[in-house]
Design a protein around this motif. Structure first.
Motif, PDB file in Angstrom:
ATOM      1  N   ALA A  57     119.145 -78.133  11.772  1.00 56.98           N
ATOM      2  CA  ALA A  57     118.998 -79.191  10.764  1.00 56.98           C
ATOM      3  C   ALA A  57     117.667 -79.100  10.023  1.00 56.98           C
ATOM      4  O   ALA A  57     117.545 -79.564   8.889  1.00 56.98           O
ATOM      5  CB  ALA A  57     119.115 -80.560  11.427  1.00 56.98           C
ATOM      6  N   GLU A  58     116.690 -78.486  10.664  1.00 56.33           N
ATOM      7  CA  GLU A  58     115.360 -78.404  10.044  1.00 56.33           C
ATOM      8  C   GLU A  58     115.380 -77.693   8.700  1.00 56.33           C
ATOM      9  O   GLU A  58     114.618 -78.042   7.800  1.00 56.33           O
ATOM     10  CB  GLU A  58     114.364 -77.732  10.998  1.00 56.33           C
ATOM     11  CG  GLU A  58     113.670 -78.771  11.854  1.00 56.33           C
ATOM     12  CD  GLU A  58     113.208 -78.257  13.189  1.00 56.33           C
ATOM     13  OE1 GLU A  58     112.887 -77.057  13.307  1.00 56.33           O
ATOM     14  OE2 GLU A  58     113.187 -79.066  14.147  1.00 56.33           O
ATOM     15  N   GLY A  59     116.293 -76.729   8.546  1.00 61.93           N
ATOM     16  CA  GLY A  59     116.363 -76.024   7.265  1.00 61.93           C
ATOM     17  C   GLY A  59     117.471 -76.548   6.361  1.00 61.93           C
ATOM     18  O   GLY A  59     117.818 -75.912   5.370  1.00 61.93           O
ATOM     19  N   GLY A  60     118.050 -77.697   6.719  1.00 58.48           N
ATOM     20  CA  GLY A  60     119.216 -78.179   5.960  1.00 58.48           C
ATOM     21  C   GLY A  60     118.934 -79.404   5.118  1.00 58.48           C
ATOM     22  O   GLY A  60     117.892 -80.044   5.254  1.00 58.48           O
ATOM     23  N   ASP A  61     119.888 -79.703   4.233  1.00 57.83           N
ATOM     24  CA  ASP A  61     119.777 -80.865   3.351  1.00 57.83           C
ATOM     25  C   ASP A  61     120.574 -82.033   3.965  1.00 57.83           C
ATOM     26  O   ASP A  61     121.804 -82.000   3.982  1.00 57.83           O
ATOM     27  CB  ASP A  61     120.348 -80.504   1.973  1.00 57.83           C
ATOM     28  CG  ASP A  61     120.438 -81.698   1.037  1.00 57.83           C
ATOM     29  OD1 ASP A  61     119.929 -82.777   1.409  1.00 57.83           O
ATOM     30  OD2 ASP A  61     121.016 -81.545  -0.052  1.00 57.83           O
ATOM     31  N   PRO A  62     119.871 -83.072   4.447  1.00 61.10           N
ATOM     32  CA  PRO A  62     120.563 -84.173   5.144  1.00 61.10           C
ATOM     33  C   PRO A  62     121.444 -85.021   4.218  1.00 61.10           C
ATOM     34  O   PRO A  62     122.235 -85.831   4.691  1.00 61.10           O
ATOM     35  CB  PRO A  62     119.413 -85.005   5.719  1.00 61.10           C
ATOM     36  CG  PRO A  62     118.217 -84.665   4.895  1.00 61.10           C
ATOM     37  CD  PRO A  62     118.417 -83.257   4.422  1.00 61.10           C
ATOM     38  N   LYS A  63     121.291 -84.838   2.907  1.00 66.65           N
ATOM     39  CA  LYS A  63     122.089 -85.648   1.976  1.00 66.65           C
ATOM     40  C   LYS A  63     123.307 -84.888   1.450  1.00 66.65           C
ATOM     41  O   LYS A  63     124.088 -85.423   0.665  1.00 66.65           O
ATOM     42  CB  LYS A  63     121.205 -86.072   0.791  1.00 66.65           C
ATOM     43  CG  LYS A  63     120.050 -86.981   1.198  1.00 66.65           C
ATOM     44  CD  LYS A  63     119.583 -87.800  -0.009  1.00 66.65           C
ATOM     45  CE  LYS A  63     118.573 -88.840   0.379  1.00 66.65           C
ATOM     46  NZ  LYS A  63     117.259 -88.244   0.697  1.00 66.65           N
ATOM     47  N   ARG A  64     123.478 -83.662   1.883  1.00 70.01           N
ATOM     48  CA  ARG A  64     124.533 -82.817   1.310  1.00 70.01           C
ATOM     49  C   ARG A  64     125.936 -83.370   1.594  1.00 70.01           C
ATOM     50  O   ARG A  64     126.797 -83.390   0.727  1.00 70.01           O
ATOM     51  CB  ARG A  64     124.394 -81.410   1.898  1.00 70.01           C
ATOM     52  CG  ARG A  64     125.499 -80.446   1.559  1.00 70.01           C
ATOM     53  CD  ARG A  64     125.272 -79.773   0.221  1.00 70.01           C
ATOM     54  NE  ARG A  64     126.345 -78.858  -0.111  1.00 70.01           N
ATOM     55  CZ  ARG A  64     126.320 -77.548   0.175  1.00 70.01           C
ATOM     56  NH1 ARG A  64     125.284 -77.018   0.779  1.00 70.01           N
ATOM     57  NH2 ARG A  64     127.338 -76.790  -0.169  1.00 70.01           N
ATOM     58  N   TYR A  65     126.165 -83.800   2.812  1.00 67.78           N
ATOM     59  CA  TYR A  65     127.507 -84.290   3.168  1.00 67.78           C
ATOM     60  C   TYR A  65     127.447 -85.760   3.563  1.00 67.78           C
ATOM     61  O   TYR A  65     126.630 -86.148   4.402  1.00 67.78           O
ATOM     62  CB  TYR A  65     128.091 -83.473   4.325  1.00 67.78           C
ATOM     63  CG  TYR A  65     128.216 -82.006   3.985  1.00 67.78           C
ATOM     64  CD1 TYR A  65     129.184 -81.546   3.090  1.00 67.78           C
ATOM     65  CD2 TYR A  65     127.337 -81.069   4.527  1.00 67.78           C
ATOM     66  CE1 TYR A  65     129.283 -80.200   2.750  1.00 67.78           C
ATOM     67  CE2 TYR A  65     127.419 -79.721   4.199  1.00 67.78           C
ATOM     68  CZ  TYR A  65     128.397 -79.297   3.308  1.00 67.78           C
ATOM     69  OH  TYR A  65     128.482 -77.971   2.970  1.00 67.78           O
ATOM     70  N   ALA A  66     128.319 -86.567   2.953  1.00 66.53           N
ATOM     71  CA  ALA A  66     128.392 -87.988   3.303  1.00 66.53           C
ATOM     72  C   ALA A  66     129.349 -88.126   4.483  1.00 66.53           C
ATOM     73  O   ALA A  66     130.526 -87.801   4.379  1.00 66.53           O
ATOM     74  CB  ALA A  66     128.895 -88.788   2.111  1.00 66.53           C
TER      75      ALA A  66
END
Ligand code: KG4
Ligand code: ZN
Length: 340
Positions: free
Chosen positions: A198-207
């Motif tokens: 998750a550190e390299g991911g976009d937390p808003k990408r998927y609802a």
């Protein structure tokens, strides 16, 4: 010897604790809330091939590990069995075969040494884990217990007085992490791997769905699991999905913990259990507590996942209260925390 500080009438003498309720064989030596040693032998490598804990295999592995783990805990504490003044062991809740190994071992040690022993509720161990090494946590407080098997909000009036004010109606928060990890091929258990990805991911990408709506202190993570499954099937980007999942779970856990504290009229919160090792969860809890001027505490990282040191803290409290068990102590697969 370091001064013993405990927020309860401490037993205050060397205590050997054992935990074997699930897939960790652990033994620890504590004196008051000082952790002198805490040896954890994880079976994760064994159960990985099945993607979850197989009770029969767990019990057998506990049998192999228990004596070496106890010896190592004594060694690391620099003590001999004769120096131990009491014993504590998880006897509820958990897998019957797994629990029995720890309980039999402690009964044998207590019989051999003539020292008292006490059976501990696994969740009481988690609840007292933030108190290690004399840490000060005010009473009353609201604790969020989040692990592979539990998601509960508990009002802790004082050590030994617990009231469950919220719980999951289906999956535990840890299962949401573990099942997502499995779908993404990250192995078992997957909480730490999801955090890492998750550190390299976009937390808003998927609802993703947060589960139960409205004014409730309960949780539901089953819908989240289904949504993650659909996202994986349609080729979601793994890091973004991991970040979105973590953000969703952390948000709902934090919101509801704060709401529980509000309802209970307390100004201190804790988070305990394996998932409390999650960096984002600790950060959000701290931030929300700070915003309200509340105290926030969590156990140090090595005491979040299952370990015997936390059982030792609960043992120090119970033996300190003069409570001990007799040799007819049994294992209990499902046990009510409020009956403590
Ligand atoms: O307390 P625990 O060791 O065992 C139970 O009593 O269930 O908790 C294990 C759980 C697993 O679901 C694991 O994936 C999760 O804690 N976990 C984490 C992290 N580290 C462990 N979940 C999220 N982030 C982490 N860093
Ligand atoms: Zn646990």
């Amino acid at each position: 010897m370091a001064k013993v500080v405990a927020p309860w009438p401490s037993f205050g003498r060397p205590l050997l604790a054992v935990e074997s309720s699930c897939d960790e064989t652990s033994a620890a030596v504590v004196i008051g809330t000082n952790v002198r040693s805490n040896v954890v032998s994880s079976q994760a490598d064994l159960h990985r091939q099945w993607g979850g804990v197989v009770p029969e295999a767990a019990a057998r592995r506990h049998v192999e590990a228990i004596l070496p783990v106890v010896d190592l805990a004594l060694d690391e504490a620099g003590l001999a069995l004769e120096d131990i003044e009491g014993f504590a062991v998880t006897n509820r809740p958990g897998l019957v075969g797994a629990l029995s190994v720890g309980v039999c071992a402690v009964k044998a040690l207590a019989l051999a040494t003539g020292k008292p022993f006490v059976g501990i509720h696994h969740l009481e161990g988690h609840l007292l884990s933030p108190f290690a090494e004399g840490a000060v946590v005010p009473f009353p407080h609201v604790a969020l217990i989040v692990s592979g098997g539990h998601t509960e909000l508990v009002e802790v009036a004082q050590p030994g007085r617990y009231r469950v004010v919220g719980h999951t109606i289906d999956d535990a928060a840890g299962e949401a992490f573990d099942k997502t990890a499995r779908m993404l091929g990250l192995g078992y258990p997957g909480g730490a791997a999801i955090q890492h990805l998750a550190e390299g991911g976009d937390p808003k990408r998927y609802a993703l769905p947060k589960g139960l709506k409205g004014e409730t202190l309960n949780f539901s993570f089953a819908g989240l699991k289904t949504a993650v499954m659909r996202a994986v099937d349609s080729g979601a980007e793994p890091a973004d999905l991991a970040a979105s999942l973590q953000e969703t779970v952390v948000a709902v856990l934090t919101e509801r913990t704060m709401a529980a504290a509000d309802q209970c009229g307390v100004d201190a919160v804790t988070v305990v259990g394996g998932v409390s090792a999650n960096r984002r969860l600790r950060e959000m809890m701290q931030r929300e507590a700070d915003r309200r001027g509340w105290r926030f505490a969590a156990a140090r990282l090595d005491l979040c996942t299952d370990n015997a040191a936390m059982i030792g803290l609960a043992g120090d409290f119970r033996l300190g209260m003069g409570l001990s068990d007799t040799f007819d102590l049994d294992v209990v697969p499902a046990a009510d925390l409020e009956a403590e």
